[in-house]
Design a protein around this motif. Structure first.
Motif, short mmCIF file in Angstrom:
data_model
loop_
_atom_site.label_atom_id
_atom_site.label_comp_id
_atom_site.label_asym_id
_atom_site.label_seq_id
_atom_site.Cartn_x
_atom_site.Cartn_y
_atom_site.Cartn_z
N MET A 1 -40.62 -36.43 56.17
CA MET A 1 -41.09 -35.29 55.71
C MET A 1 -40.52 -33.87 56.17
SD MET A 1 -45.43 -34.28 55.97
CE MET A 1 -45.93 -35.80 55.42
N LYS A 2 -40.13 -33.04 55.43
CA LYS A 2 -39.34 -31.98 55.77
C LYS A 2 -40.53 -30.83 56.43
CE LYS A 2 -39.49 -30.34 51.11
NZ LYS A 2 -38.57 -29.91 50.01
N SER A 3 -40.19 -30.05 57.16
CA SER A 3 -41.04 -29.02 57.77
C SER A 3 -41.31 -27.89 56.60
CB SER A 3 -40.39 -28.47 59.07
OG SER A 3 -39.36 -27.67 58.53
N LYS A 4 -42.46 -28.29 55.87
CA LYS A 4 -42.86 -27.49 54.96
C LYS A 4 -44.26 -26.97 55.37
CE LYS A 4 -43.80 -27.47 49.78
NZ LYS A 4 -43.58 -28.14 48.76
N VAL A 5 -44.64 -25.78 55.12
CA VAL A 5 -46.19 -25.33 55.59
C VAL A 5 -46.47 -24.61 54.35
CG1 VAL A 5 -47.26 -23.65 56.94
CG2 VAL A 5 -45.42 -24.95 58.07
N ALA A 6 -47.71 -24.83 54.00
CA ALA A 6 -48.50 -24.06 53.07
C ALA A 6 -49.44 -23.02 53.67
CB ALA A 6 -49.19 -24.89 51.97
N ILE A 7 -49.79 -21.77 53.13
CA ILE A 7 -50.99 -21.05 53.66
C ILE A 7 -51.65 -20.85 52.56
CG2 ILE A 7 -51.66 -18.75 54.42
CD1 ILE A 7 -48.79 -18.73 56.16
N ILE A 8 -52.97 -21.07 52.38
CA ILE A 8 -53.70 -21.01 51.40
C ILE A 8 -54.69 -19.60 51.61
CG2 ILE A 8 -55.82 -21.81 49.81
CD1 ILE A 8 -54.52 -24.63 50.61
N GLY A 9 -54.26 -18.42 51.16
CA GLY A 9 -54.95 -17.25 51.18
C GLY A 9 -54.05 -16.44 51.82
N THR A 10 -53.87 -15.48 51.29
CA THR A 10 -52.55 -14.36 51.58
C THR A 10 -53.29 -13.02 51.71
OG1 THR A 10 -52.14 -13.79 49.08
CG2 THR A 10 -50.91 -15.47 50.39
N GLY A 11 -54.55 -12.98 52.31
CA GLY A 11 -55.15 -11.74 53.01
C GLY A 11 -54.33 -11.28 54.21
N MET A 12 -55.15 -10.78 55.25
CA MET A 12 -54.53 -10.35 56.39
C MET A 12 -54.29 -11.44 57.51
SD MET A 12 -56.20 -6.31 56.60
CE MET A 12 -57.32 -6.97 57.82
N GLU A 28 -38.90 -25.01 57.38
CA GLU A 28 -37.61 -24.77 56.54
C GLU A 28 -38.17 -24.18 55.30
OE1 GLU A 28 -34.94 -28.51 56.44
OE2 GLU A 28 -36.96 -29.15 57.21
N GLU A 29 -39.47 -24.35 54.82
CA GLU A 29 -40.12 -24.21 53.50
C GLU A 29 -41.57 -23.44 53.68
OE1 GLU A 29 -40.66 -26.26 49.19
OE2 GLU A 29 -39.44 -26.79 50.60
N LEU A 30 -41.57 -22.72 53.28
CA LEU A 30 -43.21 -21.73 53.34
C LEU A 30 -43.66 -21.37 51.89
CD1 LEU A 30 -45.22 -20.66 55.04
CD2 LEU A 30 -43.95 -18.38 55.11
N VAL A 31 -44.93 -22.10 51.63
CA VAL A 31 -45.39 -21.73 50.17
C VAL A 31 -46.61 -21.04 50.43
CG1 VAL A 31 -46.41 -24.19 50.05
CG2 VAL A 31 -45.95 -22.77 48.03
N LEU A 32 -46.73 -20.02 49.72
CA LEU A 32 -47.99 -19.02 49.77
C LEU A 32 -48.85 -19.27 48.51
CD1 LEU A 32 -46.26 -15.78 50.84
CD2 LEU A 32 -47.41 -17.52 52.18
N ILE A 33 -50.03 -19.40 48.66
CA ILE A 33 -51.03 -19.98 47.66
C ILE A 33 -52.21 -18.93 47.70
CG2 ILE A 33 -52.44 -21.70 46.40
CD1 ILE A 33 -50.44 -23.63 47.82
N ILE A 60 -38.98 -19.20 50.86
CA ILE A 60 -40.41 -18.79 50.73
C ILE A 60 -40.56 -18.35 49.39
CG2 ILE A 60 -42.13 -17.00 51.57
CD1 ILE A 60 -39.95 -16.55 53.93
N TYR A 61 -41.98 -19.00 49.05
CA TYR A 61 -42.12 -18.82 47.91
C TYR A 61 -43.64 -18.75 47.40
CZ TYR A 61 -42.40 -23.75 47.33
OH TYR A 61 -42.59 -24.99 47.70
N ALA A 66 -50.06 -28.15 43.59
CA ALA A 66 -48.87 -29.06 43.28
C ALA A 66 -47.91 -29.06 44.33
CB ALA A 66 -48.42 -29.16 41.89
N ASP A 67 -47.76 -27.81 44.57
CA ASP A 67 -46.55 -27.88 46.03
C ASP A 67 -46.83 -28.18 47.32
OD1 ASP A 67 -44.56 -26.36 44.43
OD2 ASP A 67 -46.16 -24.51 44.28
N LEU A 68 -48.12 -28.95 47.42
CA LEU A 68 -48.71 -29.34 48.67
C LEU A 68 -48.38 -30.96 48.99
CD1 LEU A 68 -52.36 -27.76 48.95
CD2 LEU A 68 -50.21 -26.88 49.74
N LYS A 69 -48.06 -31.63 47.92
CA LYS A 69 -47.59 -33.09 47.97
C LYS A 69 -46.72 -33.35 49.18
CE LYS A 69 -46.92 -37.19 45.87
NZ LYS A 69 -47.91 -38.07 46.38
#
Length: 150
Positions: A1-12, A28-33, A60-61, A66-69
């Motif tokens: 598993m690569k070092s990918k982090v997702a953040i759900i909620g892009t408020g403060m 290595e990878e940051l996904v914003l949802i 970063i995107y 679906a990106d959470l898999k």
């Protein structure tokens, strides 16, 4: 598993998490949802503009569930904003409703990592996320209640 982090909620809170991760080179990878896709796209662009000053390169995107898999960590910072005069406990029922939707989407994605909860009230929302997810308790943790305690 690569070092990918997702953040759900892009408020403060979510963007504070994201900014810290970029500055510390955490992944290595940051996904914003977020429910507000347009705002999330703008936030991703802003973070990408600062990458030349970060300690490591990152992808970063703005994404979707679906990106959470293949993510190692999902940070949930989403929640309804309190109305003036409301306490964190006053927003609890609304927050639980939001959490049900988020956890359902996380589970549907096939996510197999750790969930970090920062949604207030943190302890109650962490418990709710754990129960709703059906994940082992070691996979659903809260960010702490220092602010609540203060």
């Amino acid at each position: 598993m690569k070092s990918k982090v997702a953040i759900i909620g892009t408020g403060m809170v979510g963007m504070s998490y994201a900014y810290s991760m970029v500055n510390q080179g955490i992944c290595e990878e940051l996904v914003l949802i977020d429910i507000n896709k347009e705002k999330t796209e703008g936030e991703a662009i802003d973070l990408n503009h600062g990458l030349s000053f970060a300690p490591r390169k990152m992808k970063i995107y703005s994404g979707d569930y679906a990106d959470l898999k293949d993510a190692a960590l999902v940070c949930i910072t989403a929640g309804p904003p309190p109305i003036e005069g409301e306490t964190r406990l006053d927003t609890l029922h609304k927050s639980i409703g939001v959490m049900k939707n988020i956890i359902g989407s996380i589970k549907a994605s096939g996510f197999d990592g750790i969930i970090l909860i920062a949604t207030n009230p943190v302890d109650i929302m962490t418990y709710a996320a754990w129960k709703l997810s059906g994940f082992d308790k070691s996979r659903v943790i809260g960010s702490g209640t220092t602010l609540d305690s203060a």
